[in-house]
Design a protein around this motif. Structure first.
Motif, PDB file in Angstrom:
ATOM      1  N   SER A 173     -33.843 -36.287  -2.538  1.00 57.93           N
ATOM      2  CA  SER A 173     -33.705 -36.376  -4.044  1.00 57.93           C
ATOM      3  C   SER A 173     -34.045 -34.969  -4.562  1.00 57.93           C
ATOM      4  N   ALA A 174     -33.129 -34.443  -5.362  1.00 60.89           N
ATOM      5  CA  ALA A 174     -33.209 -33.101  -6.130  1.00 60.89           C
ATOM      6  C   ALA A 174     -34.473 -32.971  -6.627  1.00 60.89           C
ATOM      7  N   GLY A 175     -34.848 -33.979  -7.428  1.00 64.12           N
ATOM      8  CA  GLY A 175     -36.277 -33.880  -7.993  1.00 64.12           C
ATOM      9  C   GLY A 175     -37.493 -33.530  -7.090  1.00 64.12           C
ATOM     10  N   THR A 176     -37.413 -34.244  -6.074  1.00 59.79           N
ATOM     11  CA  THR A 176     -38.404 -33.972  -5.060  1.00 59.79           C
ATOM     12  C   THR A 176     -38.483 -32.775  -4.325  1.00 59.79           C
ATOM     13  N   ARG A 177     -37.116 -31.996  -4.110  1.00 62.81           N
ATOM     14  CA  ARG A 177     -37.044 -30.891  -3.483  1.00 62.81           C
ATOM     15  C   ARG A 177     -37.506 -29.730  -4.554  1.00 62.81           C
ATOM     16  N   HIS A 180     -30.644 -26.133 -10.151  1.00 56.56           N
ATOM     17  CA  HIS A 180     -32.112 -26.195 -10.614  1.00 56.56           C
ATOM     18  C   HIS A 180     -33.095 -26.159  -9.766  1.00 56.56           C
ATOM     19  N   VAL A 181     -32.760 -26.698  -8.411  1.00 58.31           N
ATOM     20  CA  VAL A 181     -33.486 -26.675  -7.216  1.00 58.31           C
ATOM     21  C   VAL A 181     -33.190 -25.258  -6.626  1.00 58.31           C
ATOM     22  N   ALA A 182     -32.193 -24.791  -6.675  1.00 62.71           N
ATOM     23  CA  ALA A 182     -32.046 -23.376  -5.859  1.00 62.71           C
ATOM     24  C   ALA A 182     -32.900 -22.384  -7.015  1.00 62.71           C
ATOM     25  N   GLY A 183     -32.583 -22.460  -8.343  1.00 61.84           N
ATOM     26  CA  GLY A 183     -33.497 -21.550  -9.271  1.00 61.84           C
ATOM     27  C   GLY A 183     -35.295 -21.720  -8.839  1.00 61.84           C
ATOM     28  N   LEU A 200     -45.119 -31.159   2.679  1.00 64.46           N
ATOM     29  CA  LEU A 200     -44.092 -30.331   1.826  1.00 64.46           C
ATOM     30  C   LEU A 200     -42.840 -29.836   2.683  1.00 64.46           C
ATOM     31  N   LEU A 201     -42.717 -29.594   3.885  1.00 65.61           N
ATOM     32  CA  LEU A 201     -41.744 -29.434   4.647  1.00 65.61           C
ATOM     33  C   LEU A 201     -40.559 -30.688   4.440  1.00 65.61           C
ATOM     34  N   ALA A 226     -41.225 -29.930  -4.753  1.00 67.31           N
ATOM     35  CA  ALA A 226     -41.609 -28.941  -3.478  1.00 67.31           C
ATOM     36  C   ALA A 226     -41.681 -27.528  -3.768  1.00 67.31           C
ATOM     37  N   ALA A 227     -40.603 -27.181  -4.334  1.00 63.06           N
ATOM     38  CA  ALA A 227     -40.413 -25.658  -4.467  1.00 63.06           C
ATOM     39  C   ALA A 227     -41.586 -24.945  -5.300  1.00 63.06           C
TER      40      ALA A 227
END
Length: 334
Positions: free
Chosen positions: A127-131, A160-163, A119-120, A134-135
């Motif tokens: 990849s933004a999708g992978t991040r 999107h990842v930040a959200g 996960l880390l 994970a979130a």
């Protein structure tokens, strides 16, 4: 001096002394009658020179060059050693951080350790999708240390990842607030703004207290995010900052909506209307600011706002007058 005594006095093992000899780094000056190596004072001095250079991280090959090549210049080699040492420290620091985060996750077994590592790694993916995945999975599959989530949230450029990271941190409660508070004081503007937006997602009194403090932040964008979040929470302290946002035109529509929501009682509505009127009459704001203030007044109930709108309906600025007249007509139709 025989090899055994040299080893005792120098701290260099007899085996290593023989290795130095095989590489040609140091050669005993003589031999005893029975063939034992015999080291002179100059030999021993060279051994200490070798150990001193090794302590700087030089390879044995570089040590030999440094001692035997008359034209050898140390500057380039030392610079390279500095670079390699920094890289090694960075790698070791990264490893230590990862180990501390795994420790903080309190793994029950190696499966938990492997899951946390995966996960880390996913949070650090290109990849933004992978991040994002994970979130979103961090609170359901393998618990991720809050420190890692905060670091990711404060450095994430993808909206999107930040959200997703803010959502994940909100689920941890107040665990990450201390680190996010540090983010408010970061030298980078983007880090500060990500910090306040993440704090705004945490529904807790401690988060509200941090947002109150952020109303005095020197970064106007941070102040604005804090004011909007406090407005949603019904905190009247946000009113002056929200009025400033209307005047400046920065997220003015959201600020006006927040002011309208805060005007939930007659007393609150009159205070907010007085604040807006005060800005209209103080220092003659530029035309666009006056129009925004008039529009914000239109959403505030009560006699104070109605009286101000009646005066503004006769304003020399046609746009201000039309806005005020329209707002009065809507009030009369209610």
């Amino acid at each position: 001096m025989l090899i055994g005594e040299v080893a005792r006095r120098s701290g260099v093992s007899a085996r290593m002394l023989r290795h130095y000899e095989s590489l040609g780094l140091v050669r005993p000056t003589g031999r005893t009658g029975t063939g034992y190596r015999e080291y002179s004072a100059e030999d021993i001095r060279r051994i200490f020179h070798i150990e001193s250079l090794r302590s700087l991280g030089l390879s044995l090959s570089d040590v030999g060059r440094a001692l035997d090549e008359p034209g050898f210049l140390p500057a380039e080699l030392v610079g390279d050693l500095v670079r390699r040492t920094r890289e090694r420290i960075a790698a070791e620091t990264e490893l230590l951080t990862r180990l501390r985060r795994i420790e903080a996750a309190e793994p029950a077994g190696w499966e938990d350790v492997l899951g946390t590592v995966a996960l880390l790694q996913a949070l650090g993916s290109k990849s933004a999708g992978t991040r994002q995945r994970a979130a979103l999975s961090s609170a359901e599959e393998v618990p991720v240390p809050v420190e890692a989530l905060v670091e990711a949230a404060l450095s994430e450029p993808d909206a999107h990842v930040a959200g997703a990271l803010r959502w994940a941190l909100a689920r941890t409660g107040t665990a990450g607030l201390a680190l996010l508070a540090e983010g408010l004081g970061a030298p980078g503007a983007e880090v500060r703004r990500r910090a306040v937006r993440t704090i705004a997602e945490i529904p807790d009194d401690a988060a509200t207290a941090l947002l109150r403090d952020a109303l005095a932040h020197p970064d106007t964008v941070v102040r604005g995010y804090a004011a909007l979040a406090l407005g949603e929470r019904g905190v009247a302290d946000a009113v002056p900052a929200l009025v400033d946002m209307v005047v400046s035109g920065r997220n003015d529509a959201e600020a006006a909506d927040a002011l309208g929501a805060l005007a939930s009682t007659p007393a609150a509505a009159d205070r907010i209307a007085a604040g807006l009127v005060g800005r209209l009459t103080r220092g003659t704001p530029e035309p666009h600011a006056r129009r925004r203030l008039t529009q914000a007044l239109a959403d505030i109930p009560g006699d104070t706002a109605s009286g101000a709108l009646a005066e503004l309906s006769r304003d020399d600025d046609r746009a201000v007058a039309l806005t005020a007249t329209y707002a009065l007509g809507m009030r009369a139709a209610r």
